[in-house]
Design a protein around this motif. Structure first.
Motif, PDB file in Angstrom:
ATOM      1  N   ARG A   1      -7.779  47.628  48.451  1.00 21.28           N
ATOM      2  CA  ARG A   1      -7.456  48.974  48.447  1.00 21.28           C
ATOM      3  C   ARG A   1      -7.025  49.514  49.860  1.00 21.28           C
ATOM      4  NH1 ARG A   1     -13.444  50.097  47.400  1.00 21.28           N
ATOM      5  NH2 ARG A   1     -13.270  51.726  48.924  1.00 21.28           N
ATOM      6  N   ARG A   2      -6.281  50.527  49.713  1.00 23.37           N
ATOM      7  CA  ARG A   2      -5.559  51.028  50.883  1.00 23.37           C
ATOM      8  C   ARG A   2      -6.590  51.258  52.101  1.00 23.37           C
ATOM      9  NH1 ARG A   2      -4.426  55.916  53.106  1.00 23.37           N
ATOM     10  NH2 ARG A   2      -2.670  56.040  54.348  1.00 23.37           N
ATOM     11  N   GLU A   3      -7.661  52.087  51.715  1.00 22.55           N
ATOM     12  CA  GLU A   3      -8.776  52.385  52.758  1.00 22.55           C
ATOM     13  C   GLU A   3      -9.254  51.095  53.466  1.00 22.55           C
ATOM     14  OE1 GLU A   3      -9.290  53.091  49.162  1.00 22.55           O
ATOM     15  OE2 GLU A   3      -8.329  54.747  49.225  1.00 22.55           O
ATOM     16  N   GLU A   4      -9.290  49.865  52.611  1.00 22.25           N
ATOM     17  CA  GLU A   4     -10.017  48.747  53.422  1.00 22.25           C
ATOM     18  C   GLU A   4      -8.875  48.191  54.129  1.00 22.25           C
ATOM     19  OE1 GLU A   4     -10.672  46.277  49.933  1.00 22.25           O
ATOM     20  OE2 GLU A   4     -12.225  47.511  49.297  1.00 22.25           O
ATOM     21  N   LYS A   5      -7.678  48.514  53.888  1.00 18.60           N
ATOM     22  CA  LYS A   5      -6.611  47.969  54.964  1.00 18.60           C
ATOM     23  C   LYS A   5      -6.500  48.825  56.132  1.00 18.60           C
ATOM     24  CE  LYS A   5      -3.870  46.052  51.370  1.00 18.60           C
ATOM     25  NZ  LYS A   5      -2.493  46.339  50.380  1.00 18.60           N
ATOM     26  N   VAL A   6      -6.651  50.303  55.958  1.00 19.90           N
ATOM     27  CA  VAL A   6      -6.638  51.075  57.117  1.00 19.90           C
ATOM     28  C   VAL A   6      -7.881  51.064  57.825  1.00 19.90           C
ATOM     29  CG1 VAL A   6      -6.799  53.558  57.761  1.00 19.90           C
ATOM     30  CG2 VAL A   6      -5.304  53.065  56.088  1.00 19.90           C
ATOM     31  N   SER A   7      -8.969  50.811  57.304  1.00 22.12           N
ATOM     32  CA  SER A   7     -10.335  50.563  57.972  1.00 22.12           C
ATOM     33  C   SER A   7     -10.115  49.321  58.739  1.00 22.12           C
ATOM     34  CB  SER A   7     -11.340  50.449  57.130  1.00 22.12           C
ATOM     35  OG  SER A   7     -12.647  50.046  57.958  1.00 22.12           O
ATOM     36  N   LEU A   8      -9.424  48.249  58.517  1.00 21.41           N
ATOM     37  CA  LEU A   8      -9.359  46.831  59.043  1.00 21.41           C
ATOM     38  C   LEU A   8      -8.519  47.163  60.324  1.00 21.41           C
ATOM     39  CD1 LEU A   8      -9.615  43.920  59.673  1.00 21.41           C
ATOM     40  CD2 LEU A   8      -8.011  43.367  58.112  1.00 21.41           C
ATOM     41  N   GLU A   9      -7.286  47.910  60.194  1.00 19.75           N
ATOM     42  CA  GLU A   9      -6.361  48.026  61.223  1.00 19.75           C
ATOM     43  C   GLU A   9      -6.953  48.903  62.511  1.00 19.75           C
ATOM     44  OE1 GLU A   9      -3.648  46.491  62.051  1.00 19.75           O
ATOM     45  OE2 GLU A   9      -3.637  45.681  60.152  1.00 19.75           O
ATOM     46  N   MET A  10      -7.907  49.971  62.044  1.00 19.85           N
ATOM     47  CA  MET A  10      -8.528  50.815  62.866  1.00 19.85           C
ATOM     48  C   MET A  10      -9.586  49.957  63.655  1.00 19.85           C
ATOM     49  SD  MET A  10      -8.928  54.452  61.601  1.00 19.85           S
ATOM     50  CE  MET A  10      -7.612  55.503  61.121  1.00 19.85           C
ATOM     51  N   HIS A  11     -10.155  48.839  63.173  1.00 16.47           N
ATOM     52  CA  HIS A  11     -11.099  48.230  63.668  1.00 16.47           C
ATOM     53  C   HIS A  11     -10.352  47.232  64.844  1.00 16.47           C
ATOM     54  CE1 HIS A  11     -14.104  50.515  61.326  1.00 16.47           C
ATOM     55  NE2 HIS A  11     -15.058  49.847  62.360  1.00 16.47           N
ATOM     56  N   ARG A  12      -9.269  46.771  64.228  1.00 17.44           N
ATOM     57  CA  ARG A  12      -8.362  45.862  65.253  1.00 17.44           C
ATOM     58  C   ARG A  12      -8.088  46.725  66.518  1.00 17.44           C
ATOM     59  NH1 ARG A  12      -4.479  43.245  60.693  1.00 17.44           N
ATOM     60  NH2 ARG A  12      -5.691  41.417  60.416  1.00 17.44           N
ATOM     61  N   ALA A  13      -7.880  48.059  66.522  1.00 16.31           N
ATOM     62  CA  ALA A  13      -7.585  48.802  67.574  1.00 16.31           C
ATOM     63  C   ALA A  13      -8.833  48.896  68.304  1.00 16.31           C
ATOM     64  CB  ALA A  13      -6.958  50.155  67.146  1.00 16.31           C
ATOM     65  N   VAL A  14      -9.998  49.105  67.670  1.00 15.14           N
ATOM     66  CA  VAL A  14     -11.245  49.185  68.479  1.00 15.14           C
ATOM     67  C   VAL A  14     -11.499  47.805  69.139  1.00 15.14           C
ATOM     68  CG1 VAL A  14     -13.820  49.127  68.130  1.00 15.14           C
ATOM     69  CG2 VAL A  14     -12.293  50.927  67.080  1.00 15.14           C
ATOM     70  N   ALA A  15     -11.204  46.598  68.580  1.00 19.57           N
ATOM     71  CA  ALA A  15     -11.313  45.642  69.260  1.00 19.57           C
ATOM     72  C   ALA A  15     -10.597  45.461  70.548  1.00 19.57           C
ATOM     73  CB  ALA A  15     -10.838  44.179  68.237  1.00 19.57           C
ATOM     74  N   ARG A  16      -9.171  46.016  70.411  1.00 15.23           N
ATOM     75  CA  ARG A  16      -8.515  45.865  71.536  1.00 15.23           C
ATOM     76  C   ARG A  16      -8.946  47.004  72.641  1.00 15.23           C
ATOM     77  NH1 ARG A  16      -4.523  45.764  67.422  1.00 15.23           N
ATOM     78  NH2 ARG A  16      -4.165  47.910  67.450  1.00 15.23           N
ATOM     79  N   ARG A  17      -9.571  47.925  72.320  1.00 19.07           N
ATOM     80  CA  ARG A  17     -10.081  48.807  73.254  1.00 19.07           C
ATOM     81  C   ARG A  17     -11.474  48.238  73.816  1.00 19.07           C
ATOM     82  NH1 ARG A  17      -9.454  54.647  73.107  1.00 19.07           N
ATOM     83  NH2 ARG A  17     -10.688  54.491  74.931  1.00 19.07           N
TER      84      ARG A  17
END
Length: 192
Positions: A91-107
């Motif tokens: 689902r699109r929401e799952e993909k968006v959530s993963l990308e946001m958490h990847r950004a959190v990992a960078r932060r």
């Protein structure tokens, strides 16, 4: 991915990285390796097993070695004698959530104490708003991960299996990303 030599591993990793819209620096940060180590790995110029496995774990890419038979791990199935990963990010929401958490990992790599403090404060609110024993267990798992090593927390943030999807449903990282970082994550997710 079936591999017979080091250059095939590097080429496959590069392909997976580009397909996910990650640059070398992002993938190296998520895997906890140096950018130069990732560069060598992708070029097939020699890499440690630790680097290779760390990168493959972030990409959630299984490796099949010719002549080595194994039982498929959880979330994988056997088809025509080969092990395949069952797609979980549908689902699109799952993909968006993963990308946001990847950004959190960078932060997290850039400002670990600040990100952890924000998440710990948010976790109290999340704990009060979720219902059911399973959701409470996920909250406890976030609490343990926030108190543990950064590498393990990053692994949990970017897991692509069903457990990773579930964990992101009770994520304590609200407010960690700027609006620009959130918008960039959404754009990356749309490219999948």
């Amino acid at each position: 991915m079936i591999v017979t030599n080091e250059s095939q591993v590097g080429a496959a990793i590069r392909h997976q990285r580009l397909a996910r819209g990650l640059d070398q620096r992002d993938l190296a940060e998520l895997a906890g390796v140096s950018t130069s180590a990732l560069r060598r790995l992708e070029a097939g110029q020699g890499s440690t097993l630790r680097t290779t496995l760390a990168v493959l774990r972030v990409l959630d890419t299984p490796v099949t070695l010719p002549g080595v038979e194994s039982e498929p791990p959880h979330g994988r199935r056997r088809v025509s004698g080969k092990t395949h990963v069952r797609p979980t990010l549908e689902r699109r929401e799952e993909k968006v959530s993963l990308e946001m958490h990847r950004a959190v990992a960078r932060r997290l790599r850039a400002d670990g104490p600040g990100v952890r403090a924000r998440a710990k404060a948010n976790l109290e609110t999340v704990s009060r708003t979720v219902h059911g024993p399973q959701a409470q267990e996920w909250v406890r798992e976030w609490s343990d991960a926030l108190a543990g090593p950064t590498g393990e927390l990053v692994d949990l943030l970017v897991r692509q299996d069903e457990h990773g999807i579930d964990m992101r449903q009770v994520s304590p990282f609200a407010g960690v990303l700027t609006e620009d970082e959130r918008a960039a994550a959404i754009r990356k997710a749309r490219r999948w």
